[in-house]
Design an enzyme around this catalytic site. Structure first.
Site, short mmCIF file in Angstrom:
data_model
loop_
_atom_site.label_atom_id
_atom_site.label_comp_id
_atom_site.label_asym_id
_atom_site.label_seq_id
_atom_site.Cartn_x
_atom_site.Cartn_y
_atom_site.Cartn_z
N SER A 89 -116.35 -22.33 -110.47
CA SER A 89 -117.47 -22.97 -111.16
C SER A 89 -117.01 -24.09 -112.09
O SER A 89 -116.05 -23.95 -112.85
CB SER A 89 -118.25 -21.93 -111.97
OG SER A 89 -119.29 -22.57 -112.71
N LYS A 144 -128.77 -13.81 -109.45
CA LYS A 144 -129.96 -14.52 -109.87
C LYS A 144 -131.25 -13.71 -109.71
O LYS A 144 -132.23 -13.96 -110.43
CB LYS A 144 -130.10 -15.84 -109.11
CG LYS A 144 -129.04 -16.88 -109.49
CD LYS A 144 -129.25 -18.18 -108.72
CE LYS A 144 -128.21 -19.21 -109.10
NZ LYS A 144 -128.43 -20.51 -108.40
N ASP A 156 -132.76 -24.25 -111.99
CA ASP A 156 -132.36 -24.73 -110.66
C ASP A 156 -133.43 -25.63 -110.05
O ASP A 156 -133.11 -26.60 -109.35
CB ASP A 156 -132.11 -23.55 -109.72
CG ASP A 156 -130.74 -22.92 -109.92
OD1 ASP A 156 -129.86 -23.58 -110.49
OD2 ASP A 156 -130.56 -21.76 -109.49
N GLY A 206 -131.44 -21.56 -95.39
CA GLY A 206 -131.13 -20.37 -96.18
C GLY A 206 -132.39 -19.76 -96.73
O GLY A 206 -133.46 -20.40 -96.75
N ARG A 223 -131.13 -16.87 -91.22
CA ARG A 223 -130.83 -15.74 -90.34
C ARG A 223 -131.77 -14.58 -90.58
O ARG A 223 -132.11 -13.83 -89.67
CB ARG A 223 -129.38 -15.29 -90.55
CG ARG A 223 -128.36 -16.28 -90.00
CD ARG A 223 -126.95 -15.90 -90.39
NE ARG A 223 -126.72 -16.04 -91.83
CZ ARG A 223 -125.61 -15.70 -92.44
NH1 ARG A 223 -124.61 -15.19 -91.75
NH2 ARG A 223 -125.47 -15.89 -93.73
N PRO A 231 -138.39 -8.79 -100.37
CA PRO A 231 -139.04 -9.35 -101.55
C PRO A 231 -138.26 -10.47 -102.22
O PRO A 231 -138.83 -11.29 -102.93
CB PRO A 231 -139.18 -8.14 -102.48
CG PRO A 231 -138.11 -7.18 -102.03
CD PRO A 231 -138.01 -7.38 -100.55
N ARG A 291 -136.58 -12.82 -100.61
CA ARG A 291 -136.40 -13.92 -99.69
C ARG A 291 -137.38 -15.06 -99.97
O ARG A 291 -138.41 -14.90 -100.62
CB ARG A 291 -136.57 -13.42 -98.25
CG ARG A 291 -135.54 -12.39 -97.83
CD ARG A 291 -134.19 -13.03 -97.64
NE ARG A 291 -133.14 -12.04 -97.42
CZ ARG A 291 -131.86 -12.35 -97.30
NH1 ARG A 291 -131.48 -13.61 -97.40
NH2 ARG A 291 -130.96 -11.41 -97.11
#
Length: 300
Positions: free
Chosen positions: A11, A67, A108, A137, A162, A167, A169
């Site tokens: 990072s 996250k 973000d 993604g 994929r 919940p 996603r």
């Protein structure tokens, strides 16, 4: 202060935050990268919230895989972070010397918006053609990407991943945000599936790829073929790849080689860190100072 994740050694958040603190004259503030395994997350959050004894935690930056997992451990979650379903910033809110309340925020979304705005002009709402967007993604950062693309005016969104169920996603986040999205299942061992995803990417105005390093590499060659078949990306089309090490990624290189604009992951990192510093310190950081420190670190 720290950024927590697993892994986290790569990072560059400490570079950004330390540069901001120095410019603000906060010489007593510290910021480190701290590897925290999922099993240790709750204990770390308890430590951050513990009653004041000398130096105290002002907050945390949060990266993968925490996250979403940390949300149940927080006392307060900002409405944007709650709707998106992802927190990348935790503030320890204190009154006196007692235990802190932990509040979660999402910067973000702002990072993605500003990174893409840097490399392409925003389209006017109500233009003649819909703004097509593809998110590669379906995890926490993909959830933030959907909110960012909506803010940028995207009217047609596809999630290529994929897995889509669950919940945490992006498809679930889209429902919470009231967004209509199309899902495309990417079968990573199927060349026909590679070609299908590549065609969707080639037809997009905006792309955000949120996959880990090298995960999108199998799409690079099919994307090059799809772009060649179309005669290149759509006018003004842009890609943000959240990876900044290694750079360029194979998929970003394929897009750029065909004439598309690319925002590297460090640009998102910069633009999400600035509001983090503002939340944590209560003061406005100097973006140019942070940018210069980050670029110097990348050059090294």
């Amino acid at each position: 202060m720290a950024v927590i994740g697993d892994p986290v050694e790569h990072s560059l958040s400490p570079v950004l935050h330390r540069a901001a603190y120095r410019r603000l004259g906060l010489d007593h503030w510290t910021y480190e990268a701290r590897r925290v395994a999922p099993a240790a997350l709750a204990a770390v959050l308890e430590q951050v919230a513990a009653p004041a004894q000398g130096a105290v935690w002002a907050g945390l930056s949060v990266t993968m895989p925490h996250k979403q997992a940390l949300i149940p451990h927080l006392d307060i979650v900002d409405p944007l972070a709650s709707t998106v379903g992802a927190v990348n910033t935790v503030l320890a809110q204190r009154s006196g010397t007692g235990a802190a309340l932990l509040a979660g925020f999402n910067t973000d979304v702002a990072g993605i918006v500003e990174a893409l705005r840097e490399i392409t002009a925003a389209r006017e709402p109500g233009g003649p053609a819909p703004l097509r967007a593809v998110v590669l993604g379906s995890g926490a950062t993909a959830c933030s990407a959907l909110a960012a693309l909506s803010e940028l005016g995207a009217t047609s969104m596809t999630i290529a991943a994929r897995r889509h169920a669950g919940p945490g996603r992006a498809q679930a986040a889209a429902r919470r945000m009231g967004l209509n999205v199309t899902t495309l299942t990417w079968r990573v061992n199927d060349q026909a599936s590679h070609a299908e995803v590549a065609r969707a990417l080639a037809a997009a105005d905006l792309i955000v790829t949120t996959l880990p390093a090298h995960a999108a590499d199998p799409l690079a060659l099919p994307l090059g073929h799809a772009l060649a078949a179309r005669g290149g990306p759509r006018p003004g089309a842009a890609m943000l790849d959240v990876i900044y090490d290694p750079w360029p990624t194979a998929i970003a290189a394929a897009w750029q080689d065909a004439g598309g604009a690319v925002a590297p992951g460090w640009l998102m990192l910069l633009h999400q860190a600035a509001p983090q510093v503002r939340l944590m310190t209560g003061r406005q950081p100097d973006l140019n100072t942070m940018r210069a420190a980050l670029l110097a670190a990348i050059a090294r």
